[in-house]
Design a protein around this motif. Structure first.
Motif, PDB file in Angstrom:
ATOM      1  N   LEU A   1     -78.762 -59.429 -78.399  1.00  0.00           N
ATOM      2  CA  LEU A   1     -77.606 -58.525 -78.446  1.00  0.00           C
ATOM      3  C   LEU A   1     -78.018 -57.067 -78.626  1.00  0.00           C
ATOM      4  O   LEU A   1     -77.289 -56.163 -78.214  1.00  0.00           O
ATOM      5  N   SER A   2     -79.176 -56.831 -79.200  1.00  0.00           N
ATOM      6  CA  SER A   2     -79.615 -55.451 -79.444  1.00  0.00           C
ATOM      7  C   SER A   2     -79.938 -54.704 -78.150  1.00  0.00           C
ATOM      8  O   SER A   2     -80.057 -53.475 -78.151  1.00  0.00           O
ATOM      9  N   HIS A   3     -80.038 -55.405 -77.043  1.00  0.00           N
ATOM     10  CA  HIS A   3     -80.422 -54.771 -75.776  1.00  0.00           C
ATOM     11  C   HIS A   3     -79.228 -54.359 -74.922  1.00  0.00           C
ATOM     12  O   HIS A   3     -79.414 -53.885 -73.788  1.00  0.00           O
ATOM     13  N   TRP A   4     -78.009 -54.516 -75.425  1.00  0.00           N
ATOM     14  CA  TRP A   4     -76.831 -54.187 -74.619  1.00  0.00           C
ATOM     15  C   TRP A   4     -76.813 -52.749 -74.091  1.00  0.00           C
ATOM     16  O   TRP A   4     -76.320 -52.514 -72.974  1.00  0.00           O
ATOM     17  N   PRO A   5     -77.364 -51.737 -74.820  1.00  0.00           N
ATOM     18  CA  PRO A   5     -77.269 -50.372 -74.283  1.00  0.00           C
ATOM     19  C   PRO A   5     -78.117 -50.135 -73.033  1.00  0.00           C
ATOM     20  O   PRO A   5     -77.977 -49.097 -72.381  1.00  0.00           O
ATOM     21  N   GLU A   6     -78.986 -51.078 -72.691  1.00  0.00           N
ATOM     22  CA  GLU A   6     -79.868 -50.910 -71.534  1.00  0.00           C
ATOM     23  C   GLU A   6     -79.178 -51.258 -70.210  1.00  0.00           C
ATOM     24  O   GLU A   6     -79.751 -51.056 -69.142  1.00  0.00           O
ATOM     25  N   TYR A   7     -77.939 -51.749 -70.274  1.00  0.00           N
ATOM     26  CA  TYR A   7     -77.255 -52.244 -69.084  1.00  0.00           C
ATOM     27  C   TYR A   7     -76.238 -51.239 -68.559  1.00  0.00           C
ATOM     28  O   TYR A   7     -75.694 -50.436 -69.319  1.00  0.00           O
ATOM     29  N   HIS A   8     -75.969 -51.303 -67.261  1.00  0.00           N
ATOM     30  CA  HIS A   8     -74.997 -50.397 -66.642  1.00  0.00           C
ATOM     31  C   HIS A   8     -73.571 -50.670 -67.123  1.00  0.00           C
ATOM     32  O   HIS A   8     -72.786 -49.742 -67.319  1.00  0.00           O
TER      33      HIS A   8
END
Length: 232
Positions: free
Chosen positions: A182-189
């Protein structure tokens, strides 16, 4: 296909026929639609619905070293290979991306994806953040990424238990890993919360339609506009 106008006077063409109306098909490069989420957030159900509704979309079939689950079909769900063969494929640079997840390796074969994009077809990926990062480093212009969030941690755990594919121990491992994923959500468009499955599917369909219309993906536009300027 070239961007040329069909003959409006074609014999027998009806008013609703694309040929009769001067329909022009502009050549387009395909895109890579990535769906990522923690296990149980709904991306598999979403993927199946998108594929069933959209004839222009096809699934990327990953190679994996994990055992086949009940109901899975080799070559359709996954390419099931042993660790030795997977390593050979890595050495031959046959993957666009690969990663180790829950003790097993997964990778996206390069050749079928590149062929699809060149032919104007879109490819759907069900991969995690590690694979998405690799794709972003290698083919960023072809990539559209969507991260799917569950409504709550409790609902995520409930869905994992409900699907009955994993043991209680495996569910616990997936829940423990979810926080990191869940911590990687900001990496997505795009980021969507999957409150209701049908609504989420429709939102992704809207994203897909808009991304297909991006100027840089319509590689036949230059030829089409050139013909317009020449009075064709």
């Amino acid at each position: 296909m070239s961007a040329t106008t069909s003959n409006k006077k074609k014999s027998g063409a009806s008013a609703s026929d694309p040929a009769a109306s001067g329909f022009v098909e502009i050549r387009r490069r395909g895109l890579m639609l990535v769906l990522s989420s923690p296990s149980g957030a709904g991306k598999t159900s979403i993927s199946r619905a998108l594929l069933a509704r959209d004839p222009l979309l096809e699934m990327s079939v990953s190679a994996t070293t994990r055992p086949k689950r009940p109901g899975e079909v080799p070559g359709i769900d996954y390419l099931f290979v042993d660790a030795e063969e997977f390593n050979l494929m890595v050495n031959r640079e046959e993957f666009l991306e690969y990663a180790k997840v829950f003790g097993n390796y997964y990778g996206t074969p390069r050749a079928p994806v590149e062929a699809a994009l060149g032919a104007g077809r879109d490819v759907l990926f069900d991969i995690d953040w590690q694979g998405t990062q690799q794709l972003d480093a290698r083919v960023p212009k072809d990539l559209v990424t969507v991260f799917i969030l569950p409504p709550s941690t409790r609902e995520l755990e409930r869905r994992l238990h409900t699907r009955a594919q994993d043991s209680a121990e495996e569910v616990a491992k997936r829940m423990a890993k979810a926080a990191d994923e869940l911590s990687h959500w900001p990496e997505y468009h795009y980021v969507l919360v999957n409150h209701e499955l049908e609504q989420t599917i429709q939102q992704i369909q809207a994203i897909l339609q808009a991304e297909r219309l991006r100027r840089e993906r319509q590689v036949g536009l230059h030829e089409f506009v050139k013909a317009l300027r020449e009075g064709q």
